[in-house]
Design a protein around this motif. Structure first.
Motif, short mmCIF file in Angstrom:
data_model
loop_
_atom_site.label_atom_id
_atom_site.label_comp_id
_atom_site.label_asym_id
_atom_site.label_seq_id
_atom_site.Cartn_x
_atom_site.Cartn_y
_atom_site.Cartn_z
N CYS A 290 -45.86 -80.81 -65.48
CA CYS A 290 -46.97 -81.24 -66.33
C CYS A 290 -48.01 -80.13 -66.41
CB CYS A 290 -47.59 -82.51 -65.76
SG CYS A 290 -49.08 -83.05 -66.64
N PRO A 291 -48.46 -79.75 -67.61
CA PRO A 291 -49.47 -78.69 -67.74
C PRO A 291 -50.78 -79.02 -67.04
CG PRO A 291 -48.42 -79.12 -69.85
CD PRO A 291 -47.97 -80.21 -68.93
N THR A 302 -45.23 -87.81 -74.92
CA THR A 302 -45.69 -86.84 -75.92
C THR A 302 -46.91 -87.39 -76.64
OG1 THR A 302 -43.43 -86.03 -76.23
CG2 THR A 302 -45.01 -85.53 -77.97
N THR A 305 -50.33 -84.22 -80.64
CA THR A 305 -50.18 -82.80 -80.98
C THR A 305 -48.77 -82.28 -80.75
OG1 THR A 305 -50.86 -82.15 -78.75
CG2 THR A 305 -52.60 -82.36 -80.42
N GLY A 306 -47.89 -83.14 -80.18
CA GLY A 306 -46.52 -82.70 -79.90
C GLY A 306 -46.33 -82.15 -78.51
N GLN A 307 -47.39 -82.05 -77.71
CA GLN A 307 -47.28 -81.56 -76.34
C GLN A 307 -46.87 -82.70 -75.41
OE1 GLN A 307 -47.60 -78.33 -75.47
NE2 GLN A 307 -47.95 -77.85 -77.62
N THR A 308 -46.16 -82.35 -74.35
CA THR A 308 -45.66 -83.35 -73.40
C THR A 308 -46.38 -83.21 -72.06
OG1 THR A 308 -43.49 -83.41 -74.45
CG2 THR A 308 -43.61 -84.20 -72.19
N TYR A 309 -46.78 -84.36 -71.51
CA TYR A 309 -47.48 -84.41 -70.22
C TYR A 309 -46.91 -85.57 -69.40
CZ TYR A 309 -50.93 -81.76 -72.92
OH TYR A 309 -51.54 -80.83 -73.73
N CYS A 325 -56.35 -82.05 -76.71
CA CYS A 325 -55.08 -81.74 -76.07
C CYS A 325 -55.32 -80.61 -75.06
CB CYS A 325 -54.06 -81.31 -77.11
SG CYS A 325 -52.49 -80.77 -76.41
N VAL A 327 -53.47 -78.40 -73.78
CA VAL A 327 -52.76 -77.14 -74.05
C VAL A 327 -53.27 -76.48 -75.32
CG1 VAL A 327 -50.53 -76.13 -74.65
CG2 VAL A 327 -50.68 -77.79 -72.80
N THR A 328 -53.32 -77.23 -76.42
CA THR A 328 -53.68 -76.64 -77.72
C THR A 328 -55.17 -76.65 -78.00
OG1 THR A 328 -53.46 -78.73 -78.92
CG2 THR A 328 -51.46 -77.39 -78.62
N ASN A 340 -41.05 -89.38 -73.81
CA ASN A 340 -40.15 -88.27 -74.13
C ASN A 340 -38.86 -88.47 -73.33
OD1 ASN A 340 -38.85 -85.76 -74.42
ND2 ASN A 340 -40.80 -84.74 -74.78
#
Length: 691
Positions: A290-291, A302, A305-309, A325, A327-328, A340
């Motif tokens: 996980c970021p 997901t 924004t399409g990012q997965t956590y 988000c 990440v972004t 996901n």
């Protein structure tokens, strides 16, 4: 696996219907192809196989099959005339509605959630009506040239719109009777009255619960729902009372109505070694972290924004007030998450390849929630559990061998993750009977009795009852002679839970076989057995007498071998235990007798990535210097890797490690300066410059 037996997508909450709306810029043909595949998947369900809402689900499936026929007509017509862009809106609405219908049907047929769906039949029926109304609305907004792409398409479109608006979707009459019967039995639990067995069987039969294993699946599902809500801080959730009551009802039914455990099914469902799954060689564990938490994502979701956590991390992020988000940096348009499934599958394969099950990895997330189960969440749950416990105690005390097998197995499950259940069992005097069954000639009875005592030893009253019943000696004997390896490991873990109490530690230390037995398990046991023996010894070793017994039993040599092994966690625990042993002069002398061990400790200090491992190691080296005197300090000062490691701790160690490292550095410098020859006095008149 047939559609009616599929489980809901992992990570999605029951009766939650997260959807992904197709992009506005999507090509109509692409959207149509995706929609046809989705509706075909929905249409494969069998309403007759559902435990509840068979009539309403049958109506929804009939409409889905008509929709599939309509879409196939449209697809055939679009081969000669492309779909207009105006069709995207209606097709998107149909896509979203079918996503919801797929989730609803999966929830209605989900194994383990049958009773919960029954008690929420009105809600499910309402959601089905909303979905069908969405289908009707979407059909009305489709462009005329799409709805009338052919004569057959036009007729199907009109039929769809009419039937979707008028579909009778209500809970079945039998569902209503079963629901009322459940609530009546919960009311009996409130007054500590025993419900009629035939009433309970009628309810279970309505939803297809026909065996002990089916009942256990239902309990496991409800327990997970309860702990999830507590983990999220929803202690005041209105559903908690109903969930706890249903759990008590099912536990009572499992204990009273079913005479034996379904051995084959239970073994298949029980945790244990599995064949290693193939995991792609290119899979990087870092890519599955996980970021936010940098931990393996066991429940990946997901965001918009399409990012997965990992679900827990991103929920905590949003709950703290952050709406972007991580990440972004984009602003999150929605707080909804989509599981996901692909990432979760890869994570599961990776864990299986390393001999770990996903539910074991996730169980640690519920540890805080388990502490919140000290209350029963309602009088019905309290009464039902107490009735079940009374039945189990009778089985432990007066049952046949088969009844004792089942009773010990039930106690083990009941006390595993619920504090209130543990309290009820202790109050009912389960501990003395379980201790009595440690001498059983049946290995499964003995194994389950020890595991039950382990679960009860996590409760303060359970520990007190065990000691007062004279069970310490029996537990030590079990570490040594229990029939199953797992039983010996669990017995060692019981000693760990007893060790924080100084009085219990003294009692354990006075048992002649206790410390040698743990040292033997540390030497000869499996990984888990060694782990349990290490932590138990760390708790038990207090004072010169117990440490002397450990040294005599050969603990130092065993720990030296574990330190040089390939398990980092065992090496860390070994250093912690060596630090405890070195607190006494006899222990320090035994460690210093092995120069290779001292060298390994210095190497460990420089190479370990564990903060706690470094803390214990520097404390251990300080104890060796304190008890060994200047001779030991001199030897350590000549070890090339020690000083850089000590200075690193001074710069970036914990406060305790920093203090110990500074003391060691000063001692090494002091001894070095004492061994230097005295400087010759300078001639008179010469100036001496000091730095």
């Amino acid at each position: 696996m047939p559609p009616h037996e599929r489980k809901a997508p992992p990570g999605r909450r029951m009766l939650a219907l997260p959807t992904v709306c197709p992009c506005e810029a999507i090509a109509p043909g692409t959207l149509l192809a995706s929609l046809v595949a989705l509706v075909a998947e929905v249409a494969r369900h069998n309403a007759a196989a559902l435990p509840v809402l068979r009539r309403g689900a049958g109506e929804a499936l009939r409409i889905a099959r008509v929709l599939l026929a309509f879409l196939e007509e449209v697809r055939e017509a679009s081969a000669s005339a492309p779909l207009p862009d105006a069709s995207v809106l209606g097709l998107s609405e149909l896509h979203v509605a079918m996503q919801k219908l797929r989730f609803l049907l999966a929830d209605c047929s989900r194994r383990g959630a049958r009773l919960w769906v029954l008690m929420n039949a009105d809600l499910v029926a309402s959601e089905l009506r909303v979905v069908l109304c969405s289908v009707a609305t979407a059909m009305d907004v489709l462009p005329a040239d799409v709805a009338g792409a052919s004569v057959e398409a036009g007729e199907l479109a009109r039929l769809l719109s009419q039937q979707a608006w008028r579909a009778p979707v209500w809970p079945d009459a039998d569902d209503g009777r079963a629901t009322r019967s459940v609530r009546s039995m919960l009311a009996l639990f409130t007054s500590s009255a025993t419900p009629h067995a035939e009433d309970a069987r009628m309810v279970l039969g309505r939803v297809g619960i026909t065996s002990w294993c089916d009942c256990a699946e239902e309990v496991a599902f409800l327990e997970a729902e309860l702990l999830d809500r507590l983990e999220d801080g929803r202690e005041n959730d209105n559903d908690l009372v109903l969930i706890s009551g249903l759990m008590a009802f099912l536990v009572y039914c499992r204990v009273v109505l079913f005479d034996c455990v379904d051995a084959e099914k239970a073994d298949a469902a029980a945790p244990g070694p599995r064949p290693a799954a193939s995991c792609a060689a290119w899979t990087s564990q870092e890519a599955l972290q996980c970021p936010i938490s940098l931990e393996l994502m066991t429940d990946p979701v997901t965001v918009a924004t399409g990012q997965t956590y990992d679900r827990t991390s991103i929920k905590r992020w949003i709950k703290s007030g952050c709406r972007t988000c991580p990440v972004t940096g984009e602003r999150l348009r929605s707080a909804q998450f989509v599981p996901n499934v692909a990432v979760r599958g890869i994570v599961e394969q990776l864990l299986l390849a390393n001999g770990t099950l996903l539910h074991e990895q996730q169980s640690s997330k519920h540890r805080c929630a388990v502490d919140k189960t000290a209350s029963a969440f309602g009088p019905a749950a309290a009464g039902g559990v107490r009735l079940a416990v009374a039945f189990l105690i009778a089985g432990l005390a007066r049952g046949t061998l088969e009844e004792q097998k089942k009773a010990t197995h039930e106690v083990r499950k009941l006390a595993k993750r619920n504090v209130y259940h543990r309290a009820c069992l202790v109050e009912a005097d389960a501990v003395p009977w379980l201790l009595h069954l440690l001498s059983s000639t049946d290995a499964s009875v003995q194994d389950n009795a020890i595991a039950s005592l382990l679960n009860l030893s996590k409760h303060a009253a359970g520990r007190r009852a065990l000691v007062e019943a004279g069970g310490l000696g029996l537990i030590v004997d079990a570490v040594n002679v229990a029939a199953k390896v797992e039983a010996r490991q669990n017995a060692a873990a019981i000693l760990f839970y007893l060790s924080p109490n100084s009085e219990y530690c003294q009692e354990i230390g006075r048992i002649p076989e206790a410390i040698p037995t743990l040292v033997h398990l540390m030497r000869e046991g499996t990984y888990r057995g060694r782990k349990n023996a290490l932590v138990s010894l760390h708790g038990v070793l207090h004072g010169a007498s117990s440490i002397g017994k450990a040294v005599t039993a050969g603990a130092v040599g065993v720990l030296a071998n574990l330190l040089s092994g390939d398990r980092e966690d065992l090496a860390n625990d070994s250093v912690a235990l060596l630090a405890r042993i070195a607190e006494q002069p006899a222990g320090a002398t035994a460690i210093l007798a092995s120069s290779e061990l001292v060298t390994s400790l210095v190497d460990f200090l420089g190479a370990s990535a564990s903060r706690s491992g470094k803390d214990h190691c520097v404390a251990l080296l300080a104890s060796l210097c304190r008890h060994g005197g200047d001779k030991v300090v001199t030897v350590m000062g000549k070890m090339t890797g020690l000083m850089p490691a000590l200075y690193a701790l001074v710069a970036d160690g914990s406060p305790v490690a920093n203090k110990k490292a500074r003391w060691l550095i000063n001692e090494i410098h002091r001894v070095y300066e004492q061994r230097q020859p005295l400087p010759v006095a300078p001639p008179a008149g010469d100036r001496v410059i000091r730095v």
